[in-house]
Design an enzyme around this catalytic site. Structure first.
Site, PDB file in Angstrom:
ATOM      1  N   MET A  28      14.126   7.715   3.985  1.00 34.48           N
ATOM      2  CA  MET A  28      15.073   8.829   4.072  1.00 34.48           C
ATOM      3  C   MET A  28      14.394  10.052   4.694  1.00 34.48           C
ATOM      4  O   MET A  28      14.909  11.176   4.576  1.00 34.48           O
ATOM      5  CB  MET A  28      15.634   9.155   2.695  1.00 34.48           C
ATOM      6  N   LEU A  60       8.757  12.652   5.394  1.00 33.65           N
ATOM      7  CA  LEU A  60       7.730  11.622   5.212  1.00 33.65           C
ATOM      8  C   LEU A  60       6.443  12.175   4.618  1.00 33.65           C
ATOM      9  O   LEU A  60       6.046  13.310   4.876  1.00 33.65           O
ATOM     10  CB  LEU A  60       7.429  10.959   6.569  1.00 33.65           C
ATOM     11  N   GLY A  63       2.908   8.158   1.341  1.00 32.97           N
ATOM     12  CA  GLY A  63       3.506   6.942   0.774  1.00 32.97           C
ATOM     13  C   GLY A  63       4.272   6.182   1.847  1.00 32.97           C
ATOM     14  O   GLY A  63       4.062   4.983   2.070  1.00 32.97           O
ATOM     15  N   HIS A  64       5.158   6.918   2.556  1.00 28.72           N
ATOM     16  CA  HIS A  64       5.902   6.285   3.651  1.00 28.72           C
ATOM     17  C   HIS A  64       4.944   5.783   4.730  1.00 28.72           C
ATOM     18  O   HIS A  64       5.108   4.688   5.264  1.00 28.72           O
ATOM     19  CB  HIS A  64       6.844   7.293   4.319  1.00 28.72           C
ATOM     20  N   GLN A 108      24.015   6.373  -1.426  1.00 28.41           N
ATOM     21  CA  GLN A 108      23.182   6.115  -2.604  1.00 28.41           C
ATOM     22  C   GLN A 108      23.010   7.337  -3.497  1.00 28.41           C
ATOM     23  O   GLN A 108      22.272   7.296  -4.472  1.00 28.41           O
ATOM     24  CB  GLN A 108      21.834   5.532  -2.190  1.00 28.41           C
ATOM     25  N   GLY A 154       8.152   0.350  -0.883  1.00 30.05           N
ATOM     26  CA  GLY A 154       7.082   0.814  -1.769  1.00 30.05           C
ATOM     27  C   GLY A 154       7.320   0.389  -3.200  1.00 30.05           C
ATOM     28  O   GLY A 154       8.472   0.361  -3.652  1.00 30.05           O
ATOM     29  N   GLN A 173      14.073  -0.893  -7.207  1.00 28.98           N
ATOM     30  CA  GLN A 173      14.665  -1.081  -5.872  1.00 28.98           C
ATOM     31  C   GLN A 173      14.053  -2.296  -5.174  1.00 28.98           C
ATOM     32  O   GLN A 173      14.758  -3.056  -4.497  1.00 28.98           O
ATOM     33  CB  GLN A 173      14.422   0.175  -5.037  1.00 28.98           C
ATOM     34  N   SER A 232       6.347  11.739  -3.471  1.00 32.68           N
ATOM     35  CA  SER A 232       7.792  11.617  -3.372  1.00 32.68           C
ATOM     36  C   SER A 232       8.298  12.798  -2.563  1.00 32.68           C
ATOM     37  O   SER A 232       7.774  13.915  -2.695  1.00 32.68           O
ATOM     38  CB  SER A 232       8.418  11.656  -4.768  1.00 32.68           C
ATOM     39  N   SER A 233       9.317  12.563  -1.743  1.00 37.37           N
ATOM     40  CA  SER A 233       9.909  13.686  -0.994  1.00 37.37           C
ATOM     41  C   SER A 233      10.445  14.726  -1.978  1.00 37.37           C
ATOM     42  O   SER A 233      10.509  15.912  -1.662  1.00 37.37           O
ATOM     43  CB  SER A 233      11.036  13.187  -0.099  1.00 37.37           C
TER      44      SER A 233
HETATM   45  P1  AMP Z   1      12.542   7.041   0.439  1.00 39.93           P
HETATM   46  O1  AMP Z   1      12.368   7.826   1.696  1.00 39.93           O
HETATM   47  O2  AMP Z   1      12.261   7.803  -0.812  1.00 39.93           O
HETATM   48  O3  AMP Z   1      13.831   6.263   0.393  1.00 39.93           O
HETATM   49  O4  AMP Z   1      11.395   5.930   0.469  1.00 39.93           O
HETATM   50  C1  AMP Z   1      11.291   5.031   1.549  1.00 39.93           C
HETATM   51  C2  AMP Z   1      10.298   3.961   1.179  1.00 39.93           C
HETATM   52  O5  AMP Z   1       9.037   4.542   0.908  1.00 39.93           O
HETATM   53  C3  AMP Z   1      10.701   3.184  -0.091  1.00 39.93           C
HETATM   54  O6  AMP Z   1      10.430   1.813   0.088  1.00 39.93           O
HETATM   55  C4  AMP Z   1       9.819   3.794  -1.140  1.00 39.93           C
HETATM   56  O7  AMP Z   1       9.542   2.930  -2.210  1.00 39.93           O
HETATM   57  C5  AMP Z   1       8.563   4.082  -0.334  1.00 39.93           C
HETATM   58  N1  AMP Z   1       7.770   5.122  -1.002  1.00 39.93           N
HETATM   59  C6  AMP Z   1       8.189   6.341  -1.390  1.00 39.93           C
HETATM   60  N2  AMP Z   1       7.191   6.988  -2.030  1.00 39.93           N
HETATM   61  C7  AMP Z   1       6.126   6.155  -2.049  1.00 39.93           C
HETATM   62  C8  AMP Z   1       4.807   6.236  -2.572  1.00 39.93           C
HETATM   63  N3  AMP Z   1       4.374   7.318  -3.228  1.00 39.93           N
HETATM   64  N4  AMP Z   1       3.989   5.177  -2.407  1.00 39.93           N
HETATM   65  C9  AMP Z   1       4.419   4.062  -1.759  1.00 39.93           C
HETATM   66  N5  AMP Z   1       5.651   3.920  -1.245  1.00 39.93           N
HETATM   67  C10 AMP Z   1       6.496   4.952  -1.386  1.00 39.93           C
END
Ligand code: AMP
Length: 303
Positions: free
Chosen positions: A39, A42, A45-46, A70, A156, A162, A194-195
């Site tokens: 989303m 970034l 993690g991303h 969502q 992730g 999820q 986390s974002s």
């Molecule tokens: P999001 O942008 O929050 O929807 O996350 C996109 C992807 O990045 C998802 O598969 C998340 O699980 C992964 N993700 C988000 N934060 C982390 C993190 N701290 N470590 C690893 N993967 C992450």
């Protein structure tokens, strides 16, 4: 196709047609295709998912889409951070090949009426607190799978439930896609990236650290021989309460079925969702009673 120097910047496209045309071309050259759905806003993690994707696949496609389906009413869809320019720079630095950043109206036309409902692992925990969340996730992930037709897709473990929901959908719908789950990336203080961490004030962030602290404590207790899930949860709850976090759920479960575990005799996962003021955070930790005492050491950047 909006293209700048290919070696420096990923190809950016906003439309499905353009994306398909480009990927068809790339596929003809025999490249395997990897997908990283995000989303945006970034962080490392991303980017760790992008690194894994690039290691495994000839062509890496990152999607940046704040998926309205969502988010529930009253959730943070409007405030969710959006920073495509910065995201593109970060992705250029990691060598992503293609970025797909569609408009919401293009993904969900005015007549859109089809949604994917996953049962099983989508029902407890997040499923109870965010009733339409996984329906939105499964729908957009399936749409992205159809648009990109990846060989592999990267998610992730940060969003543990999820990852189970996506795996369930892929198995149930016979999708020929390998799902790769990557480790949690943490900030040096232990907070899972986390974002949504951008919402936290300094004080809130300090309080939020109780989440990763409680998960480390759970690992430590298991490594020291505690097997009673209730005893572990009681200590975790105490740490979260001391930081004045509001717990949505706190559980120790079977990592495949999400059935609550009474004892940690085999692989298990501790799941936490808690609110720090208005910000809702989720985190988790794998618990493995056979892993030995060294698992209790805090691991700083990667979980
Ligand atoms: P999001 O942008 O929050 O929807 O996350 C996109 C992807 O990045 C998802 O598969 C998340 O699980 C992964 N993700 C988000 N934060 C982390 C993190 N701290 N470590 C690893 N993967 C992450």
């Amino acid at each position: 196709m909006t293209t700048t120097r290919r070696s420096a910047a990923p190809r950016l496209t906003h439309t499905a047609d353009e994306l398909r045309r480009y990927l068809d071309e790339a596929r003809r050259s025999g490249a395997s295709v990897g997908l990283v759905p995000t989303m945006g806003a970034l962080h490392e993690g991303h980017l760790s998912l992008v690194d894994a994707c690039r290691r495994d696949c000839g062509l890496s496609v990152v999607t940046v889409f704040v998926n309205p389906a969502q988010f529930g009413p009253g959730e943070d869809f409007t405030e969710y951070p959006r920073s495509l320019e910065t995201d593109l720079k970060l992705l250029a630095g990691r060598g992503a090949d293609v970025v797909f950043a569609p408009e919401a109206a293009a993904m969900y036309g005015a007549e859109h009426a089809t949604y994917v409902e996953v049962g099983g692992p989508a029902l407890p925990f997040e499923g109870e607190f965010r009733p339409h969340h996984f329906r939105g996730v499964a729908t957009v992930v399936l749409k992205l799978f159809h648009l990109v037709r990846p060989d592999r897709a990267y998610f992730g473990r940060k969003d543990f439930q999820q990852s189970l929901v996506v795996r369930r959908m892929v198995a149930d719908l016979d999708l020929p896609i390998e799902i790769v789950i990557c480790p949690i990336v943490r900030d040096p203080d232990g907070l899972a990236m986390s974002s949504r961490n951008a919402y936290l004030s300094d004080g809130e962030r300090r309080r939020a650290l109780a989440i990763s602290r409680s998960l480390r404590r759970a690992r430590q207790l298991v490594a020291e021989g505690t097997r009673d899930a209730r005893a572990i949860l009681a200590e975790m709850r105490e740490l979260l309460r001391a930081a004045e976090l509001k717990i949505d759920y706190l559980a120790i479960c079977n990592p495949d079925t999400l059935e609550p575990a009474e004892r940690v005799e085999g692989p298990a996962v501790a799941l936490v969702a808690a609110r720090v003021a208005a910000t809702r955070l989720i985190d988790n930790e794998l618990l493995d009673p056979t892993a030995g005492a060294d698992v209790a050491k805090p691991r700083i950047t990667r979980g």
